[in-house]
Design a protein around this motif. Sequence first.
Motif, PDB file in Angstrom:
ATOM      1  N   THR A 139       4.442  13.969  15.379  1.00 51.21           N
ATOM      2  CA  THR A 139       5.898  13.854  15.389  1.00 51.21           C
ATOM      3  C   THR A 139       6.500  15.260  15.388  1.00 51.21           C
ATOM      4  OG1 THR A 139       5.763  11.793  14.173  1.00 51.21           O
ATOM      5  CG2 THR A 139       7.884  12.934  14.143  1.00 51.21           C
ATOM      6  N   CYS A 140       7.391  15.481  16.337  1.00 59.72           N
ATOM      7  CA  CYS A 140       8.092  16.775  16.379  1.00 59.72           C
ATOM      8  C   CYS A 140       9.171  16.753  15.307  1.00 59.72           C
ATOM      9  CB  CYS A 140       8.711  16.985  17.756  1.00 59.72           C
ATOM     10  SG  CYS A 140       9.894  18.360  17.783  1.00 59.72           S
ATOM     11  N   LYS A 141       9.107  17.698  14.395  1.00 60.77           N
ATOM     12  CA  LYS A 141      10.079  17.698  13.301  1.00 60.77           C
ATOM     13  C   LYS A 141      11.418  18.315  13.710  1.00 60.77           C
ATOM     14  CE  LYS A 141       6.999  17.137   9.459  1.00 60.77           C
ATOM     15  NZ  LYS A 141       6.162  17.800   8.461  1.00 60.77           N
ATOM     16  N   HIS A 142      11.476  18.881  14.899  1.00 64.70           N
ATOM     17  CA  HIS A 142      12.767  19.386  15.388  1.00 64.70           C
ATOM     18  C   HIS A 142      13.643  18.220  15.818  1.00 64.70           C
ATOM     19  CE1 HIS A 142      11.485  23.579  15.399  1.00 64.70           C
ATOM     20  NE2 HIS A 142      10.363  23.197  15.991  1.00 64.70           N
ATOM     21  N   CYS A 143      13.040  17.257  16.545  1.00 65.11           N
ATOM     22  CA  CYS A 143      13.868  16.197  17.141  1.00 65.11           C
ATOM     23  C   CYS A 143      13.434  14.788  16.715  1.00 65.11           C
ATOM     24  CB  CYS A 143      13.851  16.299  18.663  1.00 65.11           C
ATOM     25  SG  CYS A 143      12.272  15.850  19.405  1.00 65.11           S
ATOM     26  N   GLY A 144      12.329  14.659  16.011  1.00 64.63           N
ATOM     27  CA  GLY A 144      11.891  13.333  15.554  1.00 64.63           C
ATOM     28  C   GLY A 144      11.079  12.569  16.586  1.00 64.63           C
ATOM     29  N   GLU A 147       4.087  22.542  21.517  1.00 62.63           N
ATOM     30  CA  GLU A 147       5.418  22.523  22.140  1.00 62.63           C
ATOM     31  C   GLU A 147       5.819  21.082  22.426  1.00 62.63           C
ATOM     32  OE1 GLU A 147       7.755  24.954  25.613  1.00 62.63           O
ATOM     33  OE2 GLU A 147       5.788  24.116  26.117  1.00 62.63           O
ATOM     34  N   CYS A 148       7.037  20.730  22.007  1.00 62.95           N
ATOM     35  CA  CYS A 148       7.528  19.366  22.198  1.00 62.95           C
ATOM     36  C   CYS A 148       8.085  19.200  23.614  1.00 62.95           C
ATOM     37  CB  CYS A 148       8.621  19.082  21.162  1.00 62.95           C
ATOM     38  SG  CYS A 148       9.483  17.533  21.440  1.00 62.95           S
ATOM     39  N   PRO A 149       7.645  18.139  24.332  1.00 64.31           N
ATOM     40  CA  PRO A 149       8.120  17.950  25.704  1.00 64.31           C
ATOM     41  C   PRO A 149       9.586  17.504  25.749  1.00 64.31           C
ATOM     42  CG  PRO A 149       6.761  16.097  25.052  1.00 64.31           C
ATOM     43  CD  PRO A 149       6.693  17.093  23.925  1.00 64.31           C
ATOM     44  N   VAL A 150      10.104  16.979  24.629  1.00 62.94           N
ATOM     45  CA  VAL A 150      11.481  16.468  24.625  1.00 62.94           C
ATOM     46  C   VAL A 150      12.491  17.582  24.346  1.00 62.94           C
ATOM     47  CG1 VAL A 150      13.087  14.874  23.477  1.00 62.94           C
ATOM     48  CG2 VAL A 150      10.744  14.143  23.977  1.00 62.94           C
ATOM     49  N   CYS A 151      12.263  18.348  23.262  1.00 65.00           N
ATOM     50  CA  CYS A 151      13.272  19.356  22.879  1.00 65.00           C
ATOM     51  C   CYS A 151      12.773  20.791  23.083  1.00 65.00           C
ATOM     52  CB  CYS A 151      13.679  19.145  21.420  1.00 65.00           C
ATOM     53  SG  CYS A 151      12.398  19.619  20.243  1.00 65.00           S
ATOM     54  N   ASN A 152      11.517  20.933  23.532  1.00 66.19           N
ATOM     55  CA  ASN A 152      10.883  22.246  23.714  1.00 66.19           C
ATOM     56  C   ASN A 152      10.707  23.026  22.411  1.00 66.19           C
ATOM     57  OD1 ASN A 152      10.689  21.857  26.481  1.00 66.19           O
ATOM     58  ND2 ASN A 152      12.698  22.752  26.857  1.00 66.19           N
TER      59      ASN A 152
HETATM   60 ZN   LIG Z   1      11.093  17.823  19.744  1.00 66.04          ZN
END
Ligand SMILES: [Zn+2]
Length: 224
Positions: free
Chosen positions: A10-15, A50-55
């Motif tokens: 889980t990306c903690k920047h964007c969930g 690296e998150c593909p949704v929010c980078n």
């Molecule tokens: Zn993200």
Amino acid sequence: MKEKDYLLETCKHCGNKGLLKIVANYKQPYDEIEDYSVVFSSDTTWLLLECPVCNGISLYKTYTDDTMVIPNGYELDVSMEYPGSKYDFQNVPKSILESYQAVIKTSKVDLSICLIAVRRVLEKICKERGSKEKTLDAMLKEMVNIHILPETLDQCSFLIRKLGNSGAHGDDIDILQSDILELIDFIETILYYIYELPVKIARMNNKYSLKLENKTDTDKKTLE
Ligand SMILES: [Zn+2]
């Protein structure tokens, strides 16, 4: 897409929960040597994701050592080191964890809904710990009375309850993103205290062979 280049997290920047790209991988083995032989070894791996949704960029760590033996090998301690939620929840029941994740997701989108989600986490914790009370207010009081929640955390709970009520009733409240982050911090502390800390303490005791007298009771403290 090669599986080893991605990690399901889980990306903690964007969930977003999904495959985060591993952009760097660094292994840090360690051996402690005494009299020319290895007496202790550990392995730490750092992954930059690296998150593909929010980078957004995250730093993920895995750790294992000789003392962490389980039937089929070694236990792995995993943690998201950055961005900092202080805790890595591995022992929180699934349904509560999902509600907590809903808090994180909605905190970026709709603060009123986020407050309702915060309330839901608290209700689920109380129910999971055996409360049969009808209102969250009564549930939390009960949790403090039977020492599942310490009084200091009850004061945080009071704040959460107040704010959660406002969210649920659509009251026009002034709440800042920074207040929401504080609330998330409280929730995380409560989750850590109830579900993670007892397991960590038990593990530490096992490590030093100080077997707890009532070992079966250490993982779960419920209403008798
Ligand atoms: Zn993200």
